[in-house]
Design an enzyme around this catalytic site. Structure first.
Site, PDB file in Angstrom:
ATOM      1  N   SER A 130       0.856  -1.190   0.000  1.00 16.71           N
ATOM      2  CA  SER A 130       0.000   0.000   0.000  1.00 16.71           C
ATOM      3  C   SER A 130       0.888   1.233   0.000  1.00 16.71           C
ATOM      4  CB  SER A 130      -0.892   0.020   1.243  1.00 16.71           C
ATOM      5  OG  SER A 130      -1.528   1.284   1.398  1.00 16.71           O
TER       6      SER A 130
ATOM      7  N   TYR B 216      -1.818  -1.080  10.287  1.00 15.38           N
ATOM      8  CA  TYR B 216      -1.905  -1.212   8.832  1.00 15.38           C
ATOM      9  C   TYR B 216      -0.686  -0.566   8.169  1.00 15.38           C
ATOM     10  CZ  TYR B 216      -3.631  -0.867   4.057  1.00 15.38           C
ATOM     11  OH  TYR B 216      -3.755  -0.963   2.687  1.00 15.38           O
TER      12      TYR B 216
END
Length: 257
Positions: free
Chosen positions: A149, A163
């Site tokens: 990401s 995350y």
């Protein structure tokens, strides 16, 4: 050199975790259109089978439901795949999770769930499937593609601590695994997506125009954008990409403070 052949996945097999929806499903459709035989995995069996049936309109797609957040689930998925194939050309480690909570209240459960699935699972699933990847790496390279990401590259202001940390860890893990597996003719790389419409990125899904206003390219990502990047890395065209992370985000990483 035939350019179409450079990007073809004809005759190759691919396993995509988290392939029933979102980015995983976009990649699955792209691989099918490029000629691959695709297996998708997801934790929810009904959703996995429904997605495989729909994707079968584009080519041979098989559902292999599994919970890859545990070592037992990883081993079961590998065994289920081996029941169909004797080798694996392309592994896409896409299954992931996110968790947001204030710094003072961030729970251990939100840390463990996200870090295990986003960082531990790609390592142990790849290791479990390495013999099958090596078996495929004969006249062409086998490929492992981690879905990271942009939040692992630059800071997202949201309080998604586990995350962001796990995706940064996955990007570094990509480099370490690439060095280990390159001599085995297995090329490991990663993609760091930006805003794509998905259940995980509800802002991009439900407020695309608002999100697009913060993206230099002026729009959120499309299925073609992420599928094209994955096909490039998975095909002959991407053979010399080893350990690198391809950012696919319309420029938003460089626009962040």
């Amino acid at each position: 050199m035939n350019v179409q052949d450079m990007f073809s996945l004809a005759g190759r097999t691919a396993l995509i975790t988290g392939g029933s929806r979102g980015i995983g499903r976009m990649i699955a459709e792209g691989f099918l259109r490029a000629g691959a035989r695709v297996y998708i995995s997801a934790r929810k069996a009904d959703a996995c089978h429904d997605a495989a049936r729909a994707l079968s309109a584009f080519g041979p797609c098989t559902a292999l439901p599994a919970d890859v957040s545990t070592l037992e689930g990883i081993q079961q998925l590998a065994a289920d795949y081996r029941a169909h194939e004797q080798s694996l050309d392309i592994l896409v480690n896409n299954a992931g999770a996110a968790w947001g909570a204030p710094y003072a209240d961030f729970p251990e459960s939100g840390w463990n769930k996200v870090v295990d699935l986003n960082m531990k699972t790609p390592f142990f699933l790849t290791r479990e499937l390495t013999p099958l990847l090596k078996a495929a790496a004969t006249d062409h390279l086998a490929k492992v593609i981690h879905i990271a990401s942009i939040d692992g590259v630059s800071n997202n202001p949201q309080e998604t601590y586990s995350y962001q940390a796990s995706k940064a860890g996955l990007i570094h893990l990509t480099r370490r695994m690439a060095l280990q597996l390159a001599p085995e003719r297995i090329a490991v790389s990663a993609i760091a997506p930006g805003a794509f419409a998905s259940n995980m990125n509800k802002d991009a899904r439900d407020h695309a125009d608002e999100v697009a206003a913060r993206i230099p390219a002026g729009r959120i990502g499309t299925p073609e954008d992420i599928a094209g990047a994955a096909i490039y890395l998975a095909s002959r065209a991407g053979d010399y990409v080893v350990g690198s992370t391809l950012i696919v985000d319309g420029g938003v990483t460089w626009a962040r403070g």
